[in-house]
Each structure stands twice: as structure tokens, then as C-alpha cells.
Motif scaffolding. Structure first.
Motif, PDB file in Angstrom:
ATOM      1  N   TYR A   1       0.884  -1.144   0.091  1.00 42.03           N
ATOM      2  CA  TYR A   1       0.065  -0.035   0.001  1.00 42.03           C
ATOM      3  C   TYR A   1       0.781   1.398   0.027  1.00 42.03           C
ATOM      4  O   TYR A   1       0.653   2.217  -0.802  1.00 42.03           O
ATOM      5  CB  TYR A   1      -0.808   0.089   1.191  1.00 42.03           C
ATOM      6  CG  TYR A   1      -2.192  -0.730   1.076  1.00 42.03           C
ATOM      7  CD1 TYR A   1      -3.308  -0.284   0.873  1.00 42.03           C
ATOM      8  CD2 TYR A   1      -1.840  -2.236   1.274  1.00 42.03           C
ATOM      9  CE1 TYR A   1      -4.491  -1.038   0.861  1.00 42.03           C
ATOM     10  CE2 TYR A   1      -2.813  -3.108   0.940  1.00 42.03           C
ATOM     11  CZ  TYR A   1      -4.313  -2.538   0.906  1.00 42.03           C
ATOM     12  OH  TYR A   1      -5.600  -3.342   0.723  1.00 42.03           O
ATOM     13  N   ALA A   2       1.783   1.468   0.992  1.00 40.55           N
ATOM     14  CA  ALA A   2       2.638   2.691   1.059  1.00 40.55           C
ATOM     15  C   ALA A   2       3.505   2.797  -0.268  1.00 40.55           C
ATOM     16  O   ALA A   2       3.730   3.705  -0.780  1.00 40.55           O
ATOM     17  CB  ALA A   2       3.569   2.551   2.285  1.00 40.55           C
ATOM     18  N   ALA A   3       3.976   1.766  -0.636  1.00 41.57           N
ATOM     19  CA  ALA A   3       5.035   1.660  -1.955  1.00 41.57           C
ATOM     20  C   ALA A   3       4.152   2.192  -3.163  1.00 41.57           C
ATOM     21  O   ALA A   3       4.417   2.843  -3.980  1.00 41.57           O
ATOM     22  CB  ALA A   3       5.611   0.454  -2.275  1.00 41.57           C
TER      23      ALA A   3
ATOM     24  N   ASP B   1       3.733  -3.678 -12.159  1.00 42.85           N
ATOM     25  CA  ASP B   1       3.375  -5.057 -11.835  1.00 42.85           C
ATOM     26  C   ASP B   1       3.144  -4.928 -10.190  1.00 42.85           C
ATOM     27  O   ASP B   1       4.127  -4.502  -9.515  1.00 42.85           O
ATOM     28  CB  ASP B   1       4.582  -5.963 -11.641  1.00 42.85           C
ATOM     29  CG  ASP B   1       4.189  -7.404 -11.343  1.00 42.85           C
ATOM     30  OD1 ASP B   1       3.007  -7.423 -10.727  1.00 42.85           O
ATOM     31  OD2 ASP B   1       4.954  -8.194 -11.178  1.00 42.85           O
ATOM     32  N   PRO B   2       1.705  -5.110  -9.858  1.00 41.15           N
ATOM     33  CA  PRO B   2       1.531  -4.836  -8.444  1.00 41.15           C
ATOM     34  C   PRO B   2       2.058  -5.866  -7.637  1.00 41.15           C
ATOM     35  O   PRO B   2       2.300  -5.418  -6.435  1.00 41.15           O
ATOM     36  CB  PRO B   2      -0.096  -5.201  -8.426  1.00 41.15           C
ATOM     37  CG  PRO B   2      -0.450  -5.890  -9.545  1.00 41.15           C
ATOM     38  CD  PRO B   2       0.771  -5.395 -10.591  1.00 41.15           C
ATOM     39  N   TYR B   3       2.565  -6.933  -7.922  1.00 41.14           N
ATOM     40  CA  TYR B   3       3.504  -7.765  -6.702  1.00 41.14           C
ATOM     41  C   TYR B   3       4.794  -7.158  -6.747  1.00 41.14           C
ATOM     42  O   TYR B   3       5.585  -7.599  -5.689  1.00 41.14           O
ATOM     43  CB  TYR B   3       3.590  -9.083  -7.723  1.00 41.14           C
ATOM     44  CG  TYR B   3       2.161  -9.821  -7.466  1.00 41.14           C
ATOM     45  CD1 TYR B   3       2.014 -10.624  -6.169  1.00 41.14           C
ATOM     46  CD2 TYR B   3       1.174 -10.002  -8.575  1.00 41.14           C
ATOM     47  CE1 TYR B   3       0.630 -11.109  -6.070  1.00 41.14           C
ATOM     48  CE2 TYR B   3       0.176 -10.558  -8.368  1.00 41.14           C
ATOM     49  CZ  TYR B   3      -0.185 -11.214  -7.327  1.00 41.14           C
ATOM     50  OH  TYR B   3      -1.519 -11.895  -7.102  1.00 41.14           O
ATOM     51  N   GLN B   4       5.318  -6.202  -7.621  1.00 39.52           N
ATOM     52  CA  GLN B   4       6.538  -5.521  -7.051  1.00 39.52           C
ATOM     53  C   GLN B   4       6.295  -4.689  -5.920  1.00 39.52           C
ATOM     54  O   GLN B   4       7.155  -4.638  -5.048  1.00 39.52           O
ATOM     55  CB  GLN B   4       6.836  -4.793  -8.240  1.00 39.52           C
ATOM     56  CG  GLN B   4       8.365  -4.119  -7.974  1.00 39.52           C
ATOM     57  CD  GLN B   4       9.358  -5.106  -8.214  1.00 39.52           C
ATOM     58  OE1 GLN B   4       9.405  -5.996  -8.861  1.00 39.52           O
ATOM     59  NE2 GLN B   4      10.443  -4.962  -7.391  1.00 39.52           N
ATOM     60  N   TRP B   5       5.113  -4.024  -5.752  1.00 38.65           N
ATOM     61  CA  TRP B   5       4.486  -3.371  -4.506  1.00 38.65           C
ATOM     62  C   TRP B   5       4.421  -4.169  -3.452  1.00 38.65           C
ATOM     63  O   TRP B   5       5.106  -3.935  -2.200  1.00 38.65           O
ATOM     64  CB  TRP B   5       3.270  -2.737  -4.913  1.00 38.65           C
ATOM     65  CG  TRP B   5       3.458  -1.277  -5.836  1.00 38.65           C
ATOM     66  CD1 TRP B   5       4.713  -0.694  -6.046  1.00 38.65           C
ATOM     67  CD2 TRP B   5       2.455  -0.925  -6.639  1.00 38.65           C
ATOM     68  NE1 TRP B   5       4.368   0.345  -6.835  1.00 38.65           N
ATOM     69  CE2 TRP B   5       2.881   0.327  -7.327  1.00 38.65           C
ATOM     70  CE3 TRP B   5       0.831  -1.231  -6.737  1.00 38.65           C
ATOM     71  CZ2 TRP B   5       2.120   1.150  -7.994  1.00 38.65           C
ATOM     72  CZ3 TRP B   5       0.451  -0.220  -7.365  1.00 38.65           C
ATOM     73  CH2 TRP B   5       0.974   0.796  -8.246  1.00 38.65           C
ATOM     74  N   LEU B   6       3.815  -5.233  -3.647  1.00 38.46           N
ATOM     75  CA  LEU B   6       3.393  -6.142  -2.381  1.00 38.46           C
ATOM     76  C   LEU B   6       4.702  -7.003  -2.103  1.00 38.46           C
ATOM     77  O   LEU B   6       4.915  -7.221  -0.581  1.00 38.46           O
ATOM     78  CB  LEU B   6       2.368  -7.265  -2.927  1.00 38.46           C
ATOM     79  CG  LEU B   6       1.097  -6.798  -3.233  1.00 38.46           C
ATOM     80  CD1 LEU B   6       0.156  -7.764  -4.080  1.00 38.46           C
ATOM     81  CD2 LEU B   6       0.220  -6.536  -1.952  1.00 38.46           C
ATOM     82  N   LEU B   7       5.582  -7.408  -2.867  1.00 43.14           N
ATOM     83  CA  LEU B   7       6.625  -8.354  -2.364  1.00 43.14           C
ATOM     84  C   LEU B   7       7.899  -7.632  -2.121  1.00 43.14           C
ATOM     85  O   LEU B   7       8.587  -7.764  -1.682  1.00 43.14           O
ATOM     86  CB  LEU B   7       6.790  -9.163  -3.368  1.00 43.14           C
ATOM     87  CG  LEU B   7       6.006 -10.129  -3.706  1.00 43.14           C
ATOM     88  CD1 LEU B   7       6.075 -11.092  -4.746  1.00 43.14           C
ATOM     89  CD2 LEU B   7       5.358 -11.021  -2.409  1.00 43.14           C
ATOM     90  N   ALA B   8       8.021  -6.262  -2.674  1.00 41.13           N
ATOM     91  CA  ALA B   8       9.206  -5.386  -2.462  1.00 41.13           C
ATOM     92  C   ALA B   8       9.119  -4.043  -1.984  1.00 41.13           C
ATOM     93  O   ALA B   8      10.288  -3.338  -1.771  1.00 41.13           O
ATOM     94  CB  ALA B   8       9.967  -5.594  -3.824  1.00 41.13           C
ATOM     95  N   GLY B   9       8.036  -3.660  -1.768  1.00 41.85           N
ATOM     96  CA  GLY B   9       7.504  -2.302  -1.427  1.00 41.85           C
ATOM     97  C   GLY B   9       7.852  -2.284   0.092  1.00 41.85           C
ATOM     98  O   GLY B   9       7.402  -3.035   0.798  1.00 41.85           O
ATOM     99  N   GLY B  10       8.261  -1.113   0.676  1.00 36.76           N
ATOM    100  CA  GLY B  10       8.550  -0.825   1.993  1.00 36.76           C
ATOM    101  C   GLY B  10       7.612   0.227   2.434  1.00 36.76           C
ATOM    102  O   GLY B  10       6.601   0.383   1.869  1.00 36.76           O
TER     103      GLY B  10
END
Length: 314
Positions: A168-170, A256-265
Motif C-alpha cells: 500500500y505505501a509503496a 506490476d502490483p506484486y512488485q509493490w506487494l513483495l518488494a515495497g516498503g
């Protein structure tokens, strides 16, 4: 009125007036050479973070209260990730002399509000002038008799679980960096993270073998557990559901939303490992498995994108 006009001690007086009454762990708060804080079992958990304008926050993206909340959350989450409960914050502020004193007061309000979520208090700090706005926060906490939950305790066969949310924050950061202010749920998540503070001590009581605050990105932070514990961690992509507003934003922005979910801080979720078969505390969900080897994979394969934030590689 600027800080130059209030002066250092005038500003301190105004800021302290915004902090509210100290919590039960505080024997002596702001106003002396040092504060006095109780640690019930004789051990103190401590963590510190430094936030620099333009690197960690922007005043045109968030108001002073939001920035105070974010600064406090970054430290309070670290205490929770050790299985502890924060009791006190110490805050250092470096600011240009032309900064509006009201901005600093609202910053103090945000710090105190976030600390109040766990019963902690802002007990002191320091101020100085400088060309760059910087906020340094140190959190102190209490384990209440529990053993600290470290990063090096994961064992093959453990389950990997998470409390809170990621991405969310990413996503909010990406939205703001592209010049937009919506979707509101994503932008608000960047401005004020929703941290699952109580889930850290709960995990410690439930026998978590390792734990970490997800501040830089889930894959990167799980990598710290994998390195410290000398294990391999595999994350299950299907354990993460892309919310509709995040999916829409990703489509519009070409991400790619999974870039936010898996790598976002910056959401400050908590990730932990638990012995297989042990009941998970409420609010925790399984997202992967610990095995033999090293490194972190997703569905058994290396992740092709960035795994998280690194200050010196960006």
C-alpha cells in the motif's frame, strides 16, 4: 512565525506543550538533562532511525503531523519486531532557521499521536539548525519478561507468516511520484502507515522463532532472516491478493502490483517464522516456508525484480 523568531528554547517550549501527559513508564519526561524511563524486567529494547527531507519524506506530499506519524512508526515497529512494547521516544530535529515553528509543533503532535497508539511517550530530544531538515528518532521498549525474538532463529520446516499489509505505501509513493493524489487509500497508506504493533509481542508469546519489521520490502527483509538464520525462505505468491484499487493503479501506471506487494516498503508489516504445527496468533497468516539452503525465492524461483530498498544502491 519562524524558528529563527521563536529561538531554540521558545520552540522547545511550544513543542513540549504538544506532547501530552507522559505514560506510566516515564518517571521523568522533558525538561531536564535526561529523561528517566522504567524497564520492568531490567532490559531495554532500543532502535533508532534517521529521516532526511527529500530522501524519506517530502513536505509537499504529507503534512507535518503525517511525517511525525511516519517517523515514530519506523521506530515503534522495530520494537514490536523484537517482541517488545515501546515505552518512550527521543527525537532529534535539525531544521533550517526559516522553518515555520507551527510545522515543528504539528510534527510533535504526530510523533505523540503515533507513540500513544502503544502507550509510549516522547520524553526528550535535541534541536539544532542546519540547511537540511532531518528527524532522528530513538525508541525504547520493554520485553515484559519475554525473550527477544531475533532474526537468527528460523529453522528448516518453520512456517513464514505475516501480520499487517504490504504494497500500500509503496503504491502510494509511486502514485505521488507520478504527480497524482489518488487513490486515497494508497496515498494515505504512504502518509500514515497502519502498523500491527500488538502482533509483535503476541508472536513472541506464541513462540515465533524469528521476526522482522518489513520496512524496506518483504523479500529484502526476509532475506535478512534467511542470512542470519542460514536458511532458505520460499514465499508463496498466491498468499497475496491484489486489492482492486491497487490493481487499477498498477494498470494505469504500468507497474506490476506484486512488485509493490513483495518488494515495497514503509507499511511496516511484521514477518515472522513459527514452528510448523504451532497455532498462529490472531492476525497472522502463512505466506511461505523455511527450508535448507540460502536466499529467498518466490514459488521456488528467484524473483526477477528489485527485492526492496537500499539507501546506498538507489
Amino acid at each position: 512565525m519562524s524558528i529563527r523568531q521563536t529561538g531554540e528554547f521558545g520552540l522547545i517550549s511550544r513543542v513540549v506543550s504538544r506532547l501530552g501527559e507522559p505514560g506510566p513508564a516515564v518517571l521523568l519526561g522533558p525538561g531536564d538533562d535526561a529523561a528517566l524511563v522504567v524497564a520492568s524486567d531490567g532490559r531495554v529494547v532500543a532502535s533508532t532511525d534517521l529521516l532526511v527531507e527529500g530522501r524519506h519524506f517530502r513536505r509537499d506530499w504529507a503534512d507535518a503531523s503525517d511525517i511525525g506519524r511516519r517517523a515514530a512508526a519506523a521506530n515503534l515497529a522495530d520494537i514490536a519486531a523484537m517482541g517488545g512494547t515501546a515505552t518512550a521516544l527521543l527525537v532529534g530535529l535539525c531544521a533550517p532557521a526559516d522553518l515555520d515553528a507551527g510545522w515543528a509543533e504539528l510534527l510533535a503532535e504526530g510523533l505523540a499521536e503515533e507513540a500513544g497508539l502503544v502507550g509510549a511517550s516522547v520524553v526528550g530530544g535535541d534541536m539544532t539548525s542546519g540547511p537540511t531538515l532531518m528527524i532522528a528518532v530513538t525508541a525504547l521498549g520493554d520485553l515484559h519478561g519475554l525473550a527477544p525474538v531475533r532474526r537468527d532463529g528460523a529453522r528448516p520446516g518453520d512456517l513464514v507468516a505475516m501480520a499487517g499489509r504490504t504494497g500500500y505505501a509503496a503504491a502510494g509513493y509511486t502514485v505521488l511520484s507520478r504527480g497524482f493524489r489518488t487513490p486515497k487509500v494508497l496515498v494515505d497508506a504512504y502518509r500514515r502507515p497502519e502498523v500491527p504493533y500488538a502482533h509483535g509481542p503476541a508472536a513472541g508469546r506464541a513462540g515465533a522463532t524469528s521476526m522482522i519489521d518489513v520496512s524496506d520490502g518483504l523479500l529484502a527483509d526476509l532475506g535478512h532472516i534467511a542470512d542470519a538464520s542460514r536458511v532458505h525462505i520460499d514465499v508463496l505468491k498466491d498468499a497475496f491478493v491484489v486489492p482492486d484499487q491497487m490493481r487499477d493503479a498498477a494498470l494505469a501506471l504500468g507497474v506490476d502490483p506484486y512488485q509493490w506487494l513483495l518488494a515495497g516498503g514503509d507499511d511496516h508489516a511484521l514477518a515472522a517464522t513459527f514452528p510448523e504445527g504451532a497455532p498462529l496468533p490472531e492476525g497472522w497468516r502463512v505466506i511461505g516456508k523455511v527450508g535448507t539452503g540460502s536466499d529467498v525465492t518466490v514459488d521456488g524461483r528467484p524473483w526477477s525484480g528489485a527485492t526492496g530498498w537500499d539507501h546506498f544502491r538507489v
